[in-house]
Design a protein around this motif. Structure first.
Motif, PDB file in Angstrom:
ATOM      1  N   ARG A 118       3.832  -2.084  40.296  1.00  0.00           N
ATOM      2  CA  ARG A 118       3.165  -0.792  40.092  1.00  0.00           C
ATOM      3  C   ARG A 118       2.061  -0.868  39.036  1.00  0.00           C
TER       4      ARG A 118
ATOM      5  N   SER B  91       1.636   4.657  41.057  1.00  0.00           N
ATOM      6  CA  SER B  91       2.958   5.149  41.480  1.00  0.00           C
ATOM      7  C   SER B  91       3.819   5.534  40.276  1.00  0.00           C
TER       8      SER B  91
ATOM      9  N   SER C 136      -1.786   7.997  39.197  1.00  0.00           N
ATOM     10  CA  SER C 136      -2.248   6.784  38.528  1.00  0.00           C
ATOM     11  C   SER C 136      -2.959   7.118  37.224  1.00  0.00           C
TER      12      SER C 136
END
Length: 119
Positions: free
Chosen positions: A66, A84, A17
């Protein structure tokens, strides 16, 4: 003079991330939206996510679920939470502010921040 300054880019492993921030200085009249775009080597700049004055958000299909865009109450900062992450997310990410100037849209851009997703 309006300036947009991005921060938070870097190198991350796939599945990781990053949190991008963009601060806006200077007065922007008739701001209608803030957003993030990206440009990978050899490709055109593309929309990642936008958020409008009406609080609606729009995401590229490739990042839906995401990435999350948000902004502060003063509308002088915009953020992008990226989870992700995939190698195909590698690009220079640009902060954007869109205003309406005498009925026509006008875009302000930051200098960009590099995001590299690699193991």
């Amino acid at each position: 003079q309006v300036q947009l300054v991005e921060s938070g880019g870097g190198l991350v492993q796939p599945g990781g991330s990053l949190y991008l921030s963009c601060g806006v200085s200077g007065f922007i009249d008739n701001l209608v939206a803030m957003g993030w775009y990206r440009q990978a080597p050899g490709k055109q700049r593309e929309l990642v996510a936008t958020i409008t004055r009406g609080h609606s958000t729009n995401y590229a299909d490739s990042v839906k679920g995401r990435f999350t865009i948000s902004r502060n109450n003063a509308w002088n900062a915009v953020y992008l939470q990226m989870n992700s992450l995939k190698p195909e997310d590698t690009a220079v990410y640009y902060c954007n502010v869109r205003a309406v100037v005498t009925t026509a849209p006008y875009d302000y851009w930051g200098q960009g921040t590099q995001v590299t997703v690699s193991s």
